[in-house]
Design an enzyme around this catalytic site. Structure first.
Site, mmCIF file in Angstrom:
data_model
loop_
_atom_site.group_PDB
_atom_site.id
_atom_site.type_symbol
_atom_site.label_atom_id
_atom_site.label_comp_id
_atom_site.label_asym_id
_atom_site.label_seq_id
_atom_site.Cartn_x
_atom_site.Cartn_y
_atom_site.Cartn_z
ATOM 1 N N ARG A 1 5.766 -13.187 9.168
ATOM 2 C CA ARG A 1 6.459 -11.846 8.946
ATOM 3 C C ARG A 1 7.851 -11.578 9.630
ATOM 4 O O ARG A 1 7.866 -12.189 10.508
ATOM 5 C CB ARG A 1 5.490 -10.664 9.273
ATOM 6 N N GLU B 1 0.948 -1.228 0.036
ATOM 7 C CA GLU B 1 -0.053 -0.056 0.101
ATOM 8 C C GLU B 1 0.957 1.290 -0.040
ATOM 9 O O GLU B 1 1.905 1.211 0.584
ATOM 10 C CB GLU B 1 -0.724 0.022 1.070
ATOM 11 N N LYS C 1 4.841 0.250 9.018
ATOM 12 C CA LYS C 1 4.826 1.628 8.429
ATOM 13 C C LYS C 1 4.003 2.758 9.178
ATOM 14 O O LYS C 1 4.419 3.943 9.444
ATOM 15 C CB LYS C 1 4.095 1.834 6.927
#
Ligand code: ATP
Ligand code: MG
Length: 561
Positions: free
Chosen positions: A262, A35, A272
Site C-alpha cells: 500500500r 467500501e 479512511k
C-alpha cells in the site's frame, strides 16, 4: 522517466504477461473495489491507477468499478457519489461496468445455503466475545464451537430463520467450517454472515443478514469474471480464505488474488478510519480540506489528475510496505504546473511604493508573457501606475551582502516594467516601514538600461489602484511527525497535528487578470509558487487562493535550520 514511456514490467505486469502468453486468459479484467465508508485518498489513487491503468494497457481489457457495500452501518450514498466523482476526475472510465456487492446479496445467500448443504458452513450461537475467545491466538490453536456439528437440516432451518428476522442482532452467525487449529487465524471457522438490522443504502430494509467482506469479495470477483484481483498486502493472509471460498462453490471462475504494497505518505495518514476522525472532530474543515490527503482535498488545493497519475507511476509497485516522501508528490505537481500554469503577479504581504517622478493619474498597460517558455500561451497586459505594491520581503533597510532586491539607495527591476530606485523610507511611530518613495527610469522599459548599468534583482509588483484584494491560504504538512500512525504510548495520531498547517493571509493584492479566475485553474504566482482559486470559498469580489505548492521545497530548508 517520462510519463508517456511504457510502464515498466513490475511483478504484476509480469504475471499478466505470462497469463496472456500461456493462453490462460485472453483479456484482463480488474476491479477497483472501495467500501463507500469515506472519501478516497491518495492511497486509493495508487490502486485506481493500477487497476484502470492495466485495463487501458492490455488489449480487450476492462476495469470494473465496484462498491464493496456489505456494512450498512458505516456506508452512505454521499460516499458513493464522491468516490465516482473522484475516479472520473482522475481520468478513468468504468464504462458500463459499475457494480455493487449488494447486487449479489441473493446469489451470496444461495451460495451460503450451498455451503451449508455440503457441510461446509454452520450456524453458531456463541456470543461475539466467545467467538473471539475460541479463536485462539497466533501461538495457541483455537477451540471448536459446540455448535460446529449441527446437522445440515438444523443449520439450514436456523439460517433461513436468521434471514426471516426471527433472531436478535448478534445472537447467531453463519461460519465456514474449515480448521480451528489452522496456523492461519483467518481459516479458523471465519464468520460468513451476521445478523444486523441496519438500513442499507441500496437494499433498504430487505435484509437483516449481511455477508462478511472475506466471503463477499471472492464471490463478487468470480461473478464478474475478474481475472486478477489486486489488493494490498494486509490481505495476503486472507488469500487462503479467498481461495477456499471459491474452491467450495460452483462459481463461474477462480480469479487470482495478488497483493502489492500500500502507499503510505510521510507526514499524513491514509486510512479512511483516521481521516473520518479528523473530519468529525473538526480538525479540518471537511473531507475536501486542502490539507487532507483525500483526492477531493488535493484537487481543491490545486493538484491535477496528470500530476497524481505521474506520481502513482513513479512510486511503482512493490512487495514491501514503505513510506513515500511527500516531496515526490510535490515534485510531480510542480513539474506539471511548471509546464502548464499561466504566470501572474500577486503580492502576498504588500508594501506600498510611491514612484515620485511618475505622473499622478497616468496608467500604462504593460505587456506580460503568460509563460516564459511557452509563447503559444500568449500575453496579457498589466496596469502600471504611480503607486504600486511590492512584497515586504523584497525590501530590507540594512541588506546583507547577497540581498539583491530593494534597499535604500539601491535599484531593482520591476518585472515587465522599469528599474526603480529607493530614495526614502517612510516609517510609522513604532519604526515599522510603511511606505517607500522611489524614482523610476523611463528609459528602462523592457528591463534594460540603455547606458548599460546592471541591476541584479527582479521583483514582482501590482499597481495599487488596479490590484484586487484576495485572501491567500498557505498550507503545510498536516502532521509534524513523519509517521503519525506510529504514536507514542498514550498518544493518538491526532496529537501530532501541525498547528501551522494552515496560515491565512488577508489583504493580499493580486493583478486584475486574476479577478475572475476559475476554481482549480492553476497559476504560478511569480517567485511564490503555484496557486488556484478555492472552489468553495472564492467568488468574484471575494477572492480566495490556495497555495498548491511552493516553487521549491522550502520545508527541506526549514528542517535543515
Ligand atoms: P482505508 O483503510 O483507508 O479504509 P481500505 O483498504 O479499507 O482503506 P477500501 O475502500 O477497502 O479501503 O479500498 C479500496 C481499494 O483500495 C482496495 O483494493 C485497497 O486495497 C486499495 N487501497 C486502500 N488503501 C490503499 C493504499 N494506501 N495504497 C494502495 N491501495 C490502497
Ligand atoms: Mg477496507
Amino acid at each position: 522517466m517520462s510519463s508517456d514511456a511504457a510502464p515498466s514490467r513490475d511483478f504484476i505486469r509480469k504475471i499478466i504477461d505470462e497469463d496472456l502468453a500461456s493462453g490462460k486468459h485472453k483479456e484482463v479484467v480488474t476491479r477497483f473495489p472501495p467500501e463507500p465508508n469515506g472519501y478516497l485518498h491518495i492511497g486509493h489513487a495508487k490502486s485506481i491507477c493500477l487497476n484502470f491503468g492495466l485495463a487501458l494497457e492490455f488489449p480487450n481489457s476492462r476495469c470494473h468499478m465496484r462498491f464493496d457495500d456489505t456494512n450498512p452501518s458505516k456506508e452512505e450514498e454521499e460516499y458513493v457519489q464522491s468516490i465516482l466523482a473522484d475516479v472520473q476526475w482522475l481520468g478513468f472510465d468504468w464504462g458500463e461496468h459499475l457494480y455493487f456487492a449488494s447486487d449479489y446479496f441473493d446469489q451470496l445467500y444461495e451460495y451460503a445455503e450451498h455451503l451449508i448443504q455440503t457441510g461446509k458452513a454452520y450456524v453458531c450461537d456463541l456470543t461475539p466475545d466467545e467467538i473471539r475467545e475460541y479463536r485462539g491466538t497466533l501461538t495457541a490453536p483455537g477451540k471448536e464451537s459446540p455448535y460446529r456439528d449441527r446437522t445440515v437440516e438444523e443449520n439450514l432451518d436456523l439460517f433461513r430463520r436468521m434471514r426471516a428476522g426471527e433472531f436478535p442482532d448478534g445472537s447467531r452467525v453463519l461460519r465456514a467450517k474449515i480448521d480451528m487449529a489452522s496456523g492461519n487465524i483467518n481459516l479458523r471457522d471465519p464468520v460468513l454472515y451476521r445478523i444486523l438490522r441496519a438500513s442499507h443504502h441500496r437494499t433498504g430494509d430487505r435484509w437483516c443478514l449481511y455477508p462478511m467482506y472475506d466471503y463477499t469479495h471472492p464471490i463478487s470477483d468470480a461473478l464478474e469474471g475478474i481475472t486478477h484481483s489486486l489488493c494490498t498486502l494486509e490481505f495476503e493472509d486472507h488469500r487462503p480464505l479467498y481461495d477456499w471460498t471459491l474452491d467450495h462453490l460452483p462459481v463461474p471462475c477462480h480469479p487470482r488474488q495478488i497483493e502489492f504494497a500500500r502507499l503510505n505518505l510521510a507526514y499524513t495518514v491514509v486510512s479512511k478510519r483516521k481521516l473520518i476522525k479528523l473530519v468529525q472532530h473538526g480538525h479540518v474543515s471537511g473531507w475536501d480540506d486542502p490539507r487532507m490527503p483525500t483526492i477531493s482535498g488535493i484537487r481543491r488545493r490545486g493538484y491535477t489528475p496528470e500530476a497524481i497519475r505521474a506520481f502513482c507511476e513513479r512510486i511503482g509497485l512493490a512487495k514491501n510496505d514503505s513510506i513515500v516522501d511527500m516531496a515526490l508528490l510535490e515534485y510531480c505537481i510542480r513539474e506539471d504546473l511548471n509546464e502548464r500554469a499561466p504566470r501572474a503577479m500577486a503580492v502576498l504581504q504588500p508594501l506600498k511604493v510611491v514612484i515620485t517622478n511618475y505622473p499622478a493619474g497616468k496608467t500604462e498597460e504593460l505587456t506580460a508573457q503568460n509563460h516564459p517558455q511557452q509563447p503559444e500561451m500568449g500575453q496579457r497586459t498589466v496596469p502600471f501606475s504611480r503607486e504600486i505594491y511590492i512584497e515586504q520581503d523584497d525590501f530590507m533597510e540594512q541588506p546583507p551582502k547577497k540581498f539583491f532586491r530593494l534597499a535604500p539607495g539601491r535599484e531593482v527591476r520591476l518585472r515587465y516594467a522599469y528599474f526603480i530606485k529607493c530614495e526614502e523610507v517612510v516609517k510609522d511611530a513604532s519604526g515599522k516601514v510603511v511606505e517607500l518613495c522611489c524614482t523610476y527610469d523611463p528609459a528602462t522599459i523592457g528591463g534594460a538600461a540603455p547606458d548599460g548599468r546592471k541591476v541584479k534583482g527582479t521583483i514582482h509588483w501590482v499597481s495599487a489602484a488596479h490590484a484586487v484584494a484576495a485572501e491567500v491560504r498557505l498550507y503545510d504538512r498536516l502532521f509534524t511527525k513523519e509517521n503519525p500512525d506510529d504514536a507514542e504510548e498514550g498518544k493518538d495520531f491526532r496529537d501530532y497535528l501541525n498547528p501551522e498547517s494552515l496560515i491565512t493571509l488577508t489583504g493580499c493584492m493580486v493583478e486584475p487578470s486574476l479577478a475572475n479566475s476559475a476554481p482549480e485553474q492553476g497559476y504560478q504566482f511569480e517567485r511564490q509558487g503555484y496557486f488556484c482559486a478555492d472552489r468553495r470559498d472564492s467568488r468574484p469580489g471575494h477572492l480566495v487562493f490556495n497555495r498548491t505548492v511552493t516553487l521549491r521545497d522550502s520545508w527541506e530548508k526549514t528542517k535543515e535550520k
